[in-house]
Enzyme design. Structure first.
Site, mmCIF file in Angstrom:
data_model
loop_
_atom_site.group_PDB
_atom_site.id
_atom_site.type_symbol
_atom_site.label_atom_id
_atom_site.label_comp_id
_atom_site.label_asym_id
_atom_site.label_seq_id
_atom_site.Cartn_x
_atom_site.Cartn_y
_atom_site.Cartn_z
ATOM 1 N N ALA A 161 -6.156 15.449 -17.740
ATOM 2 C CA ALA A 161 -7.369 16.054 -17.760
ATOM 3 C C ALA A 161 -7.535 16.455 -19.326
ATOM 4 O O ALA A 161 -8.743 16.135 -19.896
ATOM 5 C CB ALA A 161 -7.487 17.391 -17.017
ATOM 6 N N THR A 162 -6.512 16.679 -20.153
ATOM 7 C CA THR A 162 -6.510 17.015 -21.557
ATOM 8 C C THR A 162 -7.011 15.720 -22.358
ATOM 9 O O THR A 162 -8.067 16.034 -23.201
ATOM 10 C CB THR A 162 -5.329 17.537 -22.145
ATOM 11 O OG1 THR A 162 -5.067 18.673 -21.461
ATOM 12 C CG2 THR A 162 -5.460 17.585 -23.651
ATOM 13 N N SER A 289 -7.801 15.482 -13.051
ATOM 14 C CA SER A 289 -6.105 15.761 -13.158
ATOM 15 C C SER A 289 -5.480 15.265 -11.746
ATOM 16 O O SER A 289 -5.812 15.972 -10.851
ATOM 17 C CB SER A 289 -5.853 17.145 -13.770
ATOM 18 O OG SER A 289 -4.374 17.306 -13.779
ATOM 19 N N SER A 290 -4.397 14.512 -12.091
ATOM 20 C CA SER A 290 -3.596 14.283 -10.747
ATOM 21 C C SER A 290 -2.598 15.349 -10.399
ATOM 22 O O SER A 290 -2.606 15.832 -9.025
ATOM 23 C CB SER A 290 -2.633 13.159 -11.101
ATOM 24 O OG SER A 290 -1.738 12.925 -10.036
ATOM 25 N N HIS A 291 -2.104 16.284 -11.205
ATOM 26 C CA HIS A 291 -0.929 17.057 -10.721
ATOM 27 C C HIS A 291 -1.740 18.389 -10.214
ATOM 28 O O HIS A 291 -1.027 19.246 -9.858
ATOM 29 C CB HIS A 291 0.043 17.419 -11.793
ATOM 30 C CG HIS A 291 -0.497 18.300 -12.921
ATOM 31 N ND1 HIS A 291 -0.282 19.462 -13.011
ATOM 32 C CD2 HIS A 291 -1.321 17.961 -14.212
ATOM 33 C CE1 HIS A 291 -0.929 20.085 -14.097
ATOM 34 N NE2 HIS A 291 -1.476 19.018 -14.786
ATOM 35 N N THR A 329 -1.151 -0.076 -21.713
ATOM 36 C CA THR A 329 -0.657 -0.630 -20.246
ATOM 37 C C THR A 329 -0.761 0.812 -19.259
ATOM 38 O O THR A 329 -0.263 1.817 -19.529
ATOM 39 C CB THR A 329 0.636 -0.944 -20.462
ATOM 40 O OG1 THR A 329 0.736 -2.076 -21.337
ATOM 41 C CG2 THR A 329 0.944 -1.448 -18.981
ATOM 42 N N CYS A 414 -3.924 33.299 -22.421
ATOM 43 C CA CYS A 414 -4.674 32.016 -22.397
ATOM 44 C C CYS A 414 -3.537 30.968 -22.235
ATOM 45 O O CYS A 414 -3.673 29.883 -21.810
ATOM 46 C CB CYS A 414 -5.807 31.864 -23.324
ATOM 47 S SG CYS A 414 -5.072 31.956 -24.999
#
Length: 490
Positions: A161-162, A289-291, A329, A414
């Protein structure tokens, strides 16, 4: 039920750890279990072990370094917690789901074959090794798109996501900079969005940071008033990572579409957890985001609308993969892992949502029964899996140290390396004292009712213990109005 087996396996914090030389995903089966997967059959009573010798060594070092101090405490509660979490080698209860989620064993199982037999480069189109991995990558792309009702061609795989957030803000702003040089976002966005926006200011762009109200919600009127003819992009996150507030995304999308401004939303905490329809909500770019959805780390995605087309300047130069937006890749194991995690989010959405809400209500009821506790953020517009509570007269960092048997995050920072009060809590009007006393609790697919009950009991006991050490708490109990005291500095 398989998900009950997985939940017990992943979140049973009372289970002692066995040291192994490498990470293992072994299942010990007993009783009955019927559902099979490609390389493993999960049965009732299985146990998943995911630790290493490094973790065991770190635990022993922590025991040597801190053991004497912890054991010297006269408080039985803190000593008991320390001994259970360190001396006896049990894992803490995990309630930090906003930081990351455990990878679902079904996702890991799907990924394994791409480290052995299916190792082709998905961009190699001259032989079967590339064809077969490319086919699986496209299946994963469709699974990711289905969650938000998008076209698979609109999904761009990234490292997380970053990167997606940086690609959206910087890519759109730079492409349209000759005609439009204004960006709008909010003060409660994730750090990567705020820093990307600030870097655009250094490049000569004008950036408006909108305030939020005490519930953490952006004002639609202020947003519309902030839009100018030269505004190219509005970026507002779907669900806040600290306080779980759900922004009025559909209404924001309608405003942006009406003014012909692109709308980006950071959905790292929302994807798969709340309903999202990119067409209905008029979202032009959306970060994934996957995680955060029980998938592998190191992979994410950016939804980029094709009609009307969103144009971006790529951050990376290279072979022009991913529609030319993101050269490099692709990693098939991670992509397929994200795809399967997304598929599970769709299939188990109803169950997961009900489970998380039930445990969240139970946790919140228990925490708010403690005297002088406050829920941070909107009670009505909130994702239930994120609970942020302030415990007055208690330092959040001290409470975390007292809760060694529970993995949590403090709302007072934060970032984990910062001692500054949370900018999100400041934005909703919390003073330094309350901001420093805040703790974030994350509930997920594998959280159990027993864990929630344990956390409520532990928090209640240790907040009481720490408050007994606070002179301010004693003054409050004596009926002294602390706001009337004139404190002198030295």
């Amino acid at each position: 039920m398989l998900r009950q087996v997985l939940r017990r396996s992943l979140s049973d914090s009372r289970r002692p750890l066995r040291s192994v030389g490498s990470i293992s995903c072994s299942a010990r089966a007993s009783g009955i279990g019927m559902r099979a997967y490609s390389s493993q059959i999960f049965k009732e009573g299985m146990q998943l072990e995911t630790h290493t010798d490094i973790q065991s060594a770190a635990r022993e070092q922590a025991q040597e370094r801190m053991g004497s101090e912890a054991l010297a405490s006269n408080n039985s509660v803190l000593k008991h917690a320390y001994q259970e979490s360190v001396d006896h080698g049990t894992r803490p209860i995990y309630l930090d789901m906003q930081a990351t989620t455990p990878t679902d064993p079904r996702v890991v199982d799907t990924m394994l074959k791409f480290y052995t037999g299916l190792y082709g480069n998905p961009h190699s189109n001259t032989h079967s090794y590339g064809w077969e991995t490319s086919q699986e990558v496209e299946k994963a792309r469709k699974n990711v798109a289905d969650v938000i009702k998008a076209d698979p061609k609109e999904i761009i795989f990234t490292s997380g996501a970053t990167e997606s957030n940086n690609m959206a803000l910087k890519g759109v702003a730079r492409f349209y900079k000759k005609r439009k040089n204004h960006i709008i976002t909010t003060r409660t966005e994730h750090k990567c969005v705020l820093e990307a926006a600030r870097s655009m200011k250094d490049e000569g762009f004008d950036v408006t940071f909108l305030n939020v109200n005490e519930d953490g919600l952006v004002s639609l009127e202020e947003l519309e008033q902030a839009i100018r003819p030269e505004t190219s992009l509005v970026s507002v996150m779907s669900v806040n990572n600290e306080i779980g507030v759900v922004q009025p995304i559909k209404e924001i999308g309608a405003i942006c579409r009406r003014h012909k401004v692109f709308f980006h939303s950071d959905a790292a905490q929302a994807y798969g957890k709340i309903p999202i329809d990119v067409d209905e909500m008029n979202i032009d770019l959306l970060s994934i985001s996957s995680h955060k959805i029980y998938g592998p780390k190191g992979i994410g995605a950016l939804y980029v609308r094709r009609r009307p087309r969103v144009r971006m300047e790529p951050l990376l130069s290279g072979g022009g993969q991913e529609r030319g937006f993101r050269s490099g890749t692709l990693p098939p194991p991670l992509v397929v892992g994200l795809g399967h995690a997304a598929k599970l989010m769709v299939e188990e959405y109803e169950y997961d949502s009900a489970h998380v809400r039930r445990l969240s209500d139970r946790l919140l009821k228990g925490l708010l029964s403690i005297e002088q506790t406050t829920l941070n953020g909107s009670a009505d517009h909130r994702y239930p899996g994120c609970v942020n509570v302030s415990f007055a007269f208690v330092e959040g960092e001290s409470l975390l140290m007292a809760l060694r048997d529970i993995a949590l995050s403090s709302g007072s920072a934060c970032t984990s390396a910062s001692l500054e009060p949370s900018y999100v809590l400041h934005a909703i009007g919390r003073d330094d004292a309350l901001a420093h006393s805040s703790i974030r609790f994350g509930i997920g697919r594998f959280t159990t009712e027993a864990e929630v009950d344990y956390v409520i009991k532990a928090i209640t006991e240790r907040v009481e213990f720490l408050r007994e050490l606070s002179p301010l708490w004693e003054m409050y109990k004596d009926g002294i109005d602390l706001n009337t005291i004139e404190w002198s500095g030295h």
